[in-house]
Write a protein that holds these residues in place. Structure first.
Motif, PDB file in Angstrom:
ATOM      1  N   UNK A 183       0.842  -1.210   0.000  1.00 51.03           N
ATOM      2  CA  UNK A 183       0.000   0.000   0.000  1.00 51.03           C
ATOM      3  C   UNK A 183       0.867   1.246   0.000  1.00 51.03           C
ATOM      4  N   UNK A 184       1.838   1.230  -0.881  1.00 50.41           N
ATOM      5  CA  UNK A 184       2.774   2.339  -1.020  1.00 50.41           C
ATOM      6  C   UNK A 184       3.663   2.071  -2.220  1.00 50.41           C
ATOM      7  N   UNK A 185       4.752   2.817  -2.284  1.00 44.84           N
ATOM      8  CA  UNK A 185       5.640   2.762  -3.447  1.00 44.84           C
ATOM      9  C   UNK A 185       7.022   2.269  -3.024  1.00 44.84           C
ATOM     10  N   UNK A 186       7.557   1.323  -3.787  1.00 50.83           N
ATOM     11  CA  UNK A 186       8.938   0.879  -3.555  1.00 50.83           C
ATOM     12  C   UNK A 186       9.761   1.268  -4.785  1.00 50.83           C
ATOM     13  N   UNK A 187      11.078   1.436  -4.586  1.00 50.25           N
ATOM     14  CA  UNK A 187      11.929   1.879  -5.690  1.00 50.25           C
ATOM     15  C   UNK A 187      12.941   0.806  -6.058  1.00 50.25           C
ATOM     16  N   UNK A 188      13.188   0.684  -7.372  1.00 48.92           N
ATOM     17  CA  UNK A 188      14.250  -0.209  -7.851  1.00 48.92           C
ATOM     18  C   UNK A 188      15.117   0.571  -8.847  1.00 48.92           C
ATOM     19  N   UNK A 189      16.404   0.226  -8.881  1.00 48.27           N
ATOM     20  CA  UNK A 189      17.346   0.952  -9.728  1.00 48.27           C
ATOM     21  C   UNK A 189      18.505   0.035 -10.078  1.00 48.27           C
ATOM     22  N   UNK A 190      19.340   0.491 -11.004  1.00 48.94           N
ATOM     23  CA  UNK A 190      20.525  -0.272 -11.383  1.00 48.94           C
ATOM     24  C   UNK A 190      21.666  -0.035 -10.398  1.00 48.94           C
ATOM     25  N   UNK A 191      22.785  -0.751 -10.612  1.00 48.46           N
ATOM     26  CA  UNK A 191      23.881  -0.683  -9.639  1.00 48.46           C
ATOM     27  C   UNK A 191      24.747   0.571  -9.744  1.00 48.46           C
ATOM     28  N   UNK A 192      24.707   1.289 -10.895  1.00 46.23           N
ATOM     29  CA  UNK A 192      25.640   2.422 -11.077  1.00 46.23           C
ATOM     30  C   UNK A 192      24.894   3.729 -11.309  1.00 46.23           C
ATOM     31  N   UNK A 193      25.382   4.793 -10.654  1.00 43.09           N
ATOM     32  CA  UNK A 193      24.846   6.137 -10.899  1.00 43.09           C
ATOM     33  C   UNK A 193      25.804   6.845 -11.862  1.00 43.09           C
ATOM     34  N   UNK A 194      25.294   7.285 -12.999  1.00 43.90           N
ATOM     35  CA  UNK A 194      26.150   7.860 -14.044  1.00 43.90           C
ATOM     36  C   UNK A 194      25.455   9.075 -14.650  1.00 43.90           C
ATOM     37  N   UNK A 195      26.209   9.882 -15.372  1.00 42.08           N
ATOM     38  CA  UNK A 195      25.588  11.042 -16.024  1.00 42.08           C
ATOM     39  C   UNK A 195      24.972  10.607 -17.351  1.00 42.08           C
ATOM     40  N   UNK A 196      23.744  11.088 -17.590  1.00 41.63           N
ATOM     41  CA  UNK A 196      22.988  10.625 -18.754  1.00 41.63           C
ATOM     42  C   UNK A 196      23.792  10.746 -20.051  1.00 41.63           C
ATOM     43  N   UNK A 197      24.357  11.924 -20.289  1.00 37.97           N
ATOM     44  CA  UNK A 197      25.066  12.134 -21.562  1.00 37.97           C
ATOM     45  C   UNK A 197      26.274  11.194 -21.659  1.00 37.97           C
ATOM     46  N   UNK A 198      26.963  10.965 -20.529  1.00 40.17           N
ATOM     47  CA  UNK A 198      28.140  10.077 -20.557  1.00 40.17           C
ATOM     48  C   UNK A 198      27.729   8.640 -20.899  1.00 40.17           C
ATOM     49  N   UNK A 199      26.645   8.168 -20.273  1.00 34.25           N
ATOM     50  CA  UNK A 199      26.240   6.779 -20.521  1.00 34.25           C
ATOM     51  C   UNK A 199      25.740   6.602 -21.959  1.00 34.25           C
ATOM     52  N   UNK A 200      25.000   7.584 -22.449  1.00 32.27           N
ATOM     53  CA  UNK A 200      24.522   7.469 -23.827  1.00 32.27           C
ATOM     54  C   UNK A 200      25.714   7.501 -24.790  1.00 32.27           C
ATOM     55  N   UNK A 201      26.748   8.289 -24.478  1.00 34.39           N
ATOM     56  CA  UNK A 201      27.949   8.292 -25.322  1.00 34.39           C
ATOM     57  C   UNK A 201      28.592   6.902 -25.324  1.00 34.39           C
ATOM     58  N   UNK A 202      28.675   6.253 -24.143  1.00 32.64           N
ATOM     59  CA  UNK A 202      29.236   4.891 -24.072  1.00 32.64           C
ATOM     60  C   UNK A 202      28.385   3.929 -24.897  1.00 32.64           C
ATOM     61  N   UNK A 203      27.059   4.100 -24.772  1.00 31.09           N
ATOM     62  CA  UNK A 203      26.134   3.210 -25.484  1.00 31.09           C
ATOM     63  C   UNK A 203      26.292   3.370 -27.008  1.00 31.09           C
ATOM     64  N   UNK A 204      26.328   4.627 -27.454  1.00 33.25           N
ATOM     65  CA  UNK A 204      26.434   4.855 -28.907  1.00 33.25           C
ATOM     66  C   UNK A 204      27.758   4.297 -29.425  1.00 33.25           C
ATOM     67  N   UNK A 205      28.838   4.531 -28.672  1.00 32.02           N
ATOM     68  CA  UNK A 205      30.144   4.025 -29.097  1.00 32.02           C
ATOM     69  C   UNK A 205      30.120   2.499 -29.193  1.00 32.02           C
ATOM     70  N   UNK A 206      29.515   1.872 -28.178  1.00 26.86           N
ATOM     71  CA  UNK A 206      29.463   0.403 -28.162  1.00 26.86           C
ATOM     72  C   UNK A 206      28.645  -0.156 -29.323  1.00 26.86           C
ATOM     73  N   UNK A 207      27.687   0.645 -29.810  1.00 26.95           N
ATOM     74  CA  UNK A 207      26.871   0.160 -30.931  1.00 26.95           C
ATOM     75  C   UNK A 207      27.447   0.590 -32.281  1.00 26.95           C
ATOM     76  N   UNK A 208      28.636   1.239 -32.266  1.00 25.45           N
ATOM     77  CA  UNK A 208      29.271   1.647 -33.520  1.00 25.45           C
ATOM     78  C   UNK A 208      28.707   2.932 -34.095  1.00 25.45           C
ATOM     79  N   UNK A 209      27.985   3.692 -33.274  1.00 26.44           N
ATOM     80  CA  UNK A 209      27.393   4.964 -33.718  1.00 26.44           C
ATOM     81  C   UNK A 209      28.364   6.072 -33.322  1.00 26.44           C
ATOM     82  N   UNK A 210      28.917   6.786 -34.312  1.00 25.98           N
ATOM     83  CA  UNK A 210      29.982   7.747 -33.979  1.00 25.98           C
ATOM     84  C   UNK A 210      29.485   9.174 -33.770  1.00 25.98           C
TER      85      UNK A 210
END
Ligand code: NAP
Length: 253
Positions: A183-210
């Motif tokens: 009867x309330x809200x619980x929170x779930x999250x991933x193991x690492x706190x990162x900056x959005x732009x940095x993680x998306x840059x890692x993601x794009x690089x990993x997918x070969x998007x330059x």
């Protein structure tokens, strides 16, 4: 135990249905694709007959502001009314960490409306707030794409995010469905706190998007400004085990 999974054919829903089977329960995947529609009411009463628990992991087919609000309001009203008739004992729903802080976005106004209907209903409930799924990183990149043909790079907020793998979300949803309502809200999250732009840059690089990624503290996230607290959970969140590198390796294989 019979557990109806609304949106049981989607990303989280299909993984949740598999886990509930593995744990010896009787999950029923319910979605337009299986003949159950929470907007029109088609198939809803029949699907809920004899169910003790309903887990709602459906999503709006359109993310346009009014469409998403209409979807979560109509779906929530119809579903909770049908659950009351069927005598459902626990309603579990998946929403987003920070929903109440992100109300300049039409999508999050829709999610808040969904949560308000649940809280106003007499059915015992658990709302699970998850952070962004790793599977959604491509969508986040797309939302910040600049220029026609998106060839001019990606501009995104530099705020913190703490994304989670859909496998960890499905595991947490299965646990919530089999536990007593909070009867309330619980929170779930991933193991690492990162900056959005940095993680998306890692993601794009990993997918070969330059394409270059520009970090901008003023960049909006689906129409809403962010600060470093907007998208991250409080200190009692359950943390998933799968980080970005492991998620990406699993995805690639
Ligand atoms: N993306 C993120 O990062 C994130 C983070 C936190 C929380 N969430 C929440 O997680 C939830 C699930 O997301 P997801 O990515 O797993 O969604 P998804 O893969 O897009 O799946 C959506 C599901 O909703 C079903 N659906 C659509 N219209 C319906 C209707 N009228 N009646 C019944 N079912 C309907 C779809 O059925 P058909 O396939 O048959 O159309 C599908 O099974 C959403 O509520 C979202 O707000 C998402």
């Amino acid at each position: 135990m019979k557990i109806v999974v609304i949106g049981g054919t989607g990303l989280i829903g299909s993984k949740l249905v598999a886990r509930l089977w593995e744990r010896g329960h009787e999950p029923v995947p319910a979605s337009p694709g299986t003949g159950v529609n929470t907007i029109t009411g088609e198939g809803l009463n029949a699907a809920l007959a004899g169910a003790q628990v309903v887990v709602d992991v459906a999503n709006s087919p359109s993310f346009e502001d009014q469409a998403v609000l209409d979807f979560f309001q109509a779906s929530g009203r119809n579903l909770l009314a049908a659950e009351q008739k069927a005598g459902v004992r626990h309603h579990v729903a998946l929403s987003v960490v920070g929903t109440e802080r992100l109300q300049q976005s039409g999508y999050f106004r829709g999610k808040l409306a969904q949560e308000q209907l649940i809280k106003a209903s007499p059915i015992p409930y658990t709302i699970v707030h998850a952070t962004q799924f790793f599977e959604f990183l491509g969508g986040i990149a797309q939302s910040g794409a600049q220029g026609q043909g998106q060839g001019q790079g990606v501009r995104l907020s530099s705020a913190y995010i703490q994304p989670i793998a859909s496998d960890d979300v499905a595991e947490a949803m299965a646990d919530a469905a089999l536990a007593e309502p909070v009867n309330g809200t619980v929170e779930i999250a991933g193991p690492e706190r990162v900056r959005m732009a940095d993680l998306v840059a890692r993601y794009l690089k990993a997918t070969g998007d330059d394409r270059p990624v520009q970090a901008d503290p003023g960049a909006l996230y689906f129409g809403t400004p962010l600060n470093d607290r907007s998208l991250v959970p409080g200190e009692n969140a359950r943390l998933g085990a799968i980080g970005f590198e492991e998620w990406f390796a699993r995805r690639a294989s």
